[in-house]
Motif scaffolding. Structure first.
Motif, PDB file in Angstrom:
ATOM      1  N   PRO A 236       0.812  -1.232   0.000  1.00 30.01           N
ATOM      2  CA  PRO A 236       0.000   0.000   0.000  1.00 30.01           C
ATOM      3  C   PRO A 236       0.839   1.272   0.000  1.00 30.01           C
ATOM      4  CG  PRO A 236      -0.915  -1.618   1.523  1.00 30.01           C
ATOM      5  CD  PRO A 236       0.411  -2.159   1.078  1.00 30.01           C
ATOM      6  N   ASP A 237       1.926   1.297   0.822  1.00 29.31           N
ATOM      7  CA  ASP A 237       2.773   2.503   0.852  1.00 29.31           C
ATOM      8  C   ASP A 237       3.474   2.718  -0.481  1.00 29.31           C
ATOM      9  OD1 ASP A 237       2.056   2.949   3.473  1.00 29.31           O
ATOM     10  OD2 ASP A 237       3.841   1.961   4.313  1.00 29.31           O
ATOM     11  N   LEU A 238       3.959   1.605  -1.059  1.00 27.48           N
ATOM     12  CA  LEU A 238       4.637   1.707  -2.341  1.00 27.48           C
ATOM     13  C   LEU A 238       3.659   2.137  -3.439  1.00 27.48           C
ATOM     14  CD1 LEU A 238       7.167   1.372  -4.004  1.00 27.48           C
ATOM     15  CD2 LEU A 238       6.720  -1.092  -4.124  1.00 27.48           C
ATOM     16  N   ALA A 239       2.433   1.604  -3.385  1.00 28.34           N
ATOM     17  CA  ALA A 239       1.422   1.962  -4.387  1.00 28.34           C
ATOM     18  C   ALA A 239       1.088   3.450  -4.307  1.00 28.34           C
ATOM     19  CB  ALA A 239       0.156   1.122  -4.167  1.00 28.34           C
ATOM     20  N   ASN A 240       1.081   4.011  -3.092  1.00 31.77           N
ATOM     21  CA  ASN A 240       0.793   5.437  -2.915  1.00 31.77           C
ATOM     22  C   ASN A 240       1.832   6.294  -3.615  1.00 31.77           C
ATOM     23  OD1 ASN A 240       1.305   8.069  -1.135  1.00 31.77           O
ATOM     24  ND2 ASN A 240      -0.846   7.516  -0.949  1.00 31.77           N
ATOM     25  N   SER A 241       3.128   5.945  -3.461  1.00 33.42           N
ATOM     26  CA  SER A 241       4.196   6.700  -4.117  1.00 33.42           C
ATOM     27  C   SER A 241       4.139   6.547  -5.631  1.00 33.42           C
ATOM     28  CB  SER A 241       5.567   6.235  -3.611  1.00 33.42           C
ATOM     29  OG  SER A 241       5.751   6.566  -2.256  1.00 33.42           O
ATOM     30  N   LEU A 242       3.910   5.318  -6.080  1.00 31.75           N
ATOM     31  CA  LEU A 242       3.859   5.077  -7.525  1.00 31.75           C
ATOM     32  C   LEU A 242       2.689   5.816  -8.165  1.00 31.75           C
ATOM     33  CD1 LEU A 242       4.658   1.246  -7.498  1.00 31.75           C
ATOM     34  CD2 LEU A 242       6.182   3.071  -8.296  1.00 31.75           C
ATOM     35  N   ALA A 243       1.538   5.843  -7.490  1.00 26.34           N
ATOM     36  CA  ALA A 243       0.365   6.537  -8.035  1.00 26.34           C
ATOM     37  C   ALA A 243       0.598   8.043  -8.099  1.00 26.34           C
ATOM     38  CB  ALA A 243      -0.868   6.222  -7.194  1.00 26.34           C
ATOM     39  N   GLU A 244       1.374   8.563  -7.151  1.00 27.83           N
ATOM     40  CA  GLU A 244       1.688  10.003  -7.138  1.00 27.83           C
ATOM     41  C   GLU A 244       2.315  10.431  -8.459  1.00 27.83           C
ATOM     42  OE1 GLU A 244       2.200  13.874  -5.546  1.00 27.83           O
ATOM     43  OE2 GLU A 244       1.241  12.185  -4.530  1.00 27.83           O
ATOM     44  N   PHE A 245       3.139   9.534  -9.053  1.00 29.16           N
ATOM     45  CA  PHE A 245       3.819   9.847 -10.313  1.00 29.16           C
ATOM     46  C   PHE A 245       3.191   9.123 -11.493  1.00 29.16           C
ATOM     47  CE2 PHE A 245       6.811  11.051  -7.070  1.00 29.16           C
ATOM     48  CZ  PHE A 245       7.448  12.172  -7.576  1.00 29.16           C
ATOM     49  N   ARG A 246       1.972   8.598 -11.296  1.00 29.78           N
ATOM     50  CA  ARG A 246       1.153   8.002 -12.354  1.00 29.78           C
ATOM     51  C   ARG A 246       1.804   6.774 -12.994  1.00 29.78           C
ATOM     52  NH1 ARG A 246      -2.297  12.566 -15.480  1.00 29.78           N
ATOM     53  NH2 ARG A 246      -3.366  10.646 -16.042  1.00 29.78           N
ATOM     54  N   PHE A 247       2.462   5.940 -12.174  1.00 29.51           N
ATOM     55  CA  PHE A 247       2.920   4.635 -12.657  1.00 29.51           C
ATOM     56  C   PHE A 247       1.706   3.726 -12.795  1.00 29.51           C
ATOM     57  CE2 PHE A 247       6.860   6.346 -11.182  1.00 29.51           C
ATOM     58  CZ  PHE A 247       7.860   5.713 -11.910  1.00 29.51           C
ATOM     59  N   THR A 248       1.708   2.873 -13.811  1.00 30.80           N
ATOM     60  CA  THR A 248       0.591   1.972 -14.068  1.00 30.80           C
ATOM     61  C   THR A 248       1.034   0.515 -13.937  1.00 30.80           C
ATOM     62  OG1 THR A 248       1.050   1.862 -16.434  1.00 30.80           O
ATOM     63  CG2 THR A 248      -0.370   3.674 -15.663  1.00 30.80           C
ATOM     64  N   GLU A 249       0.053  -0.386 -14.008  1.00 29.26           N
ATOM     65  CA  GLU A 249       0.383  -1.813 -13.995  1.00 29.26           C
ATOM     66  C   GLU A 249       1.270  -2.179 -15.186  1.00 29.26           C
ATOM     67  OE1 GLU A 249      -2.990  -4.547 -12.391  1.00 29.26           O
ATOM     68  OE2 GLU A 249      -3.979  -2.874 -13.455  1.00 29.26           O
ATOM     69  N   ALA A 250       1.058  -1.505 -16.320  1.00 31.48           N
ATOM     70  CA  ALA A 250       1.893  -1.777 -17.499  1.00 31.48           C
ATOM     71  C   ALA A 250       3.349  -1.408 -17.220  1.00 31.48           C
ATOM     72  CB  ALA A 250       1.367  -0.983 -18.699  1.00 31.48           C
ATOM     73  N   ASP A 251       3.572  -0.337 -16.462  1.00 40.40           N
ATOM     74  CA  ASP A 251       4.944   0.039 -16.106  1.00 40.40           C
ATOM     75  C   ASP A 251       5.584  -1.023 -15.232  1.00 40.40           C
ATOM     76  OD1 ASP A 251       4.979   2.588 -17.393  1.00 40.40           O
ATOM     77  OD2 ASP A 251       3.760   3.414 -15.772  1.00 40.40           O
ATOM     78  N   LEU A 252       4.809  -1.527 -14.285  1.00 43.27           N
ATOM     79  CA  LEU A 252       5.354  -2.554 -13.392  1.00 43.27           C
ATOM     80  C   LEU A 252       5.599  -3.863 -14.144  1.00 43.27           C
ATOM     81  CD1 LEU A 252       3.307  -1.936 -10.116  1.00 43.27           C
ATOM     82  CD2 LEU A 252       5.426  -0.864 -10.909  1.00 43.27           C
TER      83      LEU A 252
END
Length: 460
Positions: A236-252
């Motif tokens: 959850p914490d990592l997802a919060n940071s990634l969403a802040e910069f608009r990372f998507t599942e495709a990026d992961l």
């Protein structure tokens, strides 16, 4: 009983012939007043020329005392004065003795006592000059007080943000060695490392509009599910940071393909470390930029980097600087401000510091007049006949009644409560506009009040 010696104690009357001073003694009435006596209230008629023989008198009341007279002093109505009623209380501070001449005698005095009349007219001229200087100085101080209070609020937010983010950055950097250990245990090739670096900084460089709350919440849920599926800790914490910069599942998915499932947790931990650092640095940069904007606005407003003479004035700069400095008050009243000033609006020849007082008074008054909800202020500038620049300030307040419209430019007139206004603002505004060979008018009805300022482009 008053005598010639009492009158020659007045510096203004020392050159007046004795027979004219005697005329004054013969037609005036001597009065005595105790300390604390109220000579007249605001709105009372002013019918007498008063010569203060002994004692002290104050015009105005705390906290807006305007003038203090100590004997010998000349007060009240003067020859050719248009003063008819008082706008401030006049109080006797100590036991006082006065000579009072009713205005009915002034016409006779003007025809029979030339030197006496001339001396009193000079007093009126001096009074007007001194009052104008005092009023302008007091209004400058009042404007400075309003702006300094707002500026303190404006600066507090970015300063607090810088301090808060600097502390967070310091604590965050202390965790870097742990991340470094994880990276050292990963067996990544140079090619894989380059791919991750390029991918990360490409995402950081792509500035896009922020997500809505709903979009971000949905993205965080998707990223959390992906991280849980890959058994990445602190999902959850990592997802919060990634969403802040608009990372998507495709990026992961792309990173998973590049580094393999055994390295994805460590790589994403390193990515998160960089994202947190980037976010803190960006926030510090934005707060610093906000402070720089405020400093530039106050520098422009106070005209501190230029001389005090007439020069080419860009109206938009002064108006926008004033809005910036009054930003806290604008936001506290939830007033929506719109500015429509063409980029090619001609400059005018004038005094920027004086004009900034005009903008401050008109904008500040409009904010005060705006309703508590849904307040608006529209500022517009345009050119007429290639000779004049017009600037209008329109608010949606309750309006100004016809009777009050005739008085708002008078000295000391104010509709604000005691201690909230001196009544000098619009009088000073009118004086500044006249100094620029311009004019100011007001049109008002419930829900719409417009002040229109006209200034010639050339003041030659």
């Amino acid at each position: 009983m008053a005598n010639l010696a009492d009158l020659t104690a007045f510096p203004a009357l020392q050159a007046v012939p004795d027979e004219q001073l005697q005329w004054l003694l013969d037609h005036a009435e001597e009065k005595k007043y105790p300390a604390g006596h109220l000579l007249h209230k605001p709105g009372d008629p002013i019918d007498h020329l008063r010569l203060l023989l002994t004692g002290e008198v104050t015009i105005g009341a705390e906290p807006d005392e305007l003038l203090h007279y100590t004997a010998p002093a000349i007060t009240g109505v003067l020859p050719y004065s248009r003063l008819t009623e008082g706008v401030q209380p006049v109080t006797v501070d100590t036991d006082a003795r006065m000579l009072e001449l009713h205005r009915d005698h002034l016409r006779d005095m003007a025809t029979t006592c030339y030197e006496l009349t001339a001396a009193l007219v000079q007093q009126m001229t001096d009074r007007v000059r001194n009052f104008t200087q005092q009023a302008q100085q007091e209004e400058k101080l009042a404007s400075l007080g309003r702006l300094s209070a707002g500026l303190a609020h404006e600066l507090n937010n970015p300063v607090s943000a810088i301090v808060r983010n600097a502390d967070a950055l310091r604590n965050h950097m202390r965790a870097t060695p742990e991340r470094f250990k994880e990276i050292m245990h990963m067996a990544l090739t140079d090619e894989q490392t380059d791919v991750v670096n390029e991918w990360l900084f490409e995402k950081l460089d792509n500035k896009t509009a922020p997500l809505s709350m709903l979009e971000r919440s949905s993205l965080e849920d998707d990223l959390t599910d992906w991280l849980d599926d890959q058994k990445v800790p602190n999902g959850p914490d990592l997802a919060n940071s990634l969403a802040e910069f608009r990372f998507t599942e495709a990026d992961l998915d792309f990173i998973l393909e590049q580094v393999g499932p055994e390295n994805v947790a460590g790589v994403l931990g390193w990515v998160n470390n960089n994202l947190v650092t980037e976010k803190l640095v960006v926030d510090i940069g934005e707060a610093s930029g906000r402070m720089a904007t405020l400093v530039a606005s106050i520098k422009s407003y106070t005209h501190m980097d230029r001389g005090g003479g007439r020069e080419a004035v860009v109206l938009a700069d002064g108006i926008r600087s004033t809005i910036t400095l009054l930003g806290h008050k604008i936001r506290s009243k939830n007033v929506a401000v719109t500015v429509d000033i063409p980029d090619d609006l001609p400059t005018i020849q004038g005094w920027p510091g004086e004009l900034n007082q005009v903008w401050t008074n008109l904008i500040d008054n409009a904010i005060d007049a705006a309703p508590d909800t849904g307040g608006t202020l529209a500022i517009r500038s345009y050119v007429e006949r290639e000779q004049f620049v017009y600037t209008t300030f329109t608010d949606n307040g309750s309006g100004i009644s016809d009777g009050i419209q005739q008085k708002i430019f008078e000295p000391f007139f104010t509709t604000k409560g005691i201690g909230k206004g001196s009544g000098l603002g619009l009088d000073v505004v009118q004086g500044v506009i006249r100094h620029h060979n311009g004019s100011i008018k007001v049109a008002s009805k419930p829900g719409e009040t417009t002040f229109t300022i006209c200034i010639p482009i050339s003041n030659e």
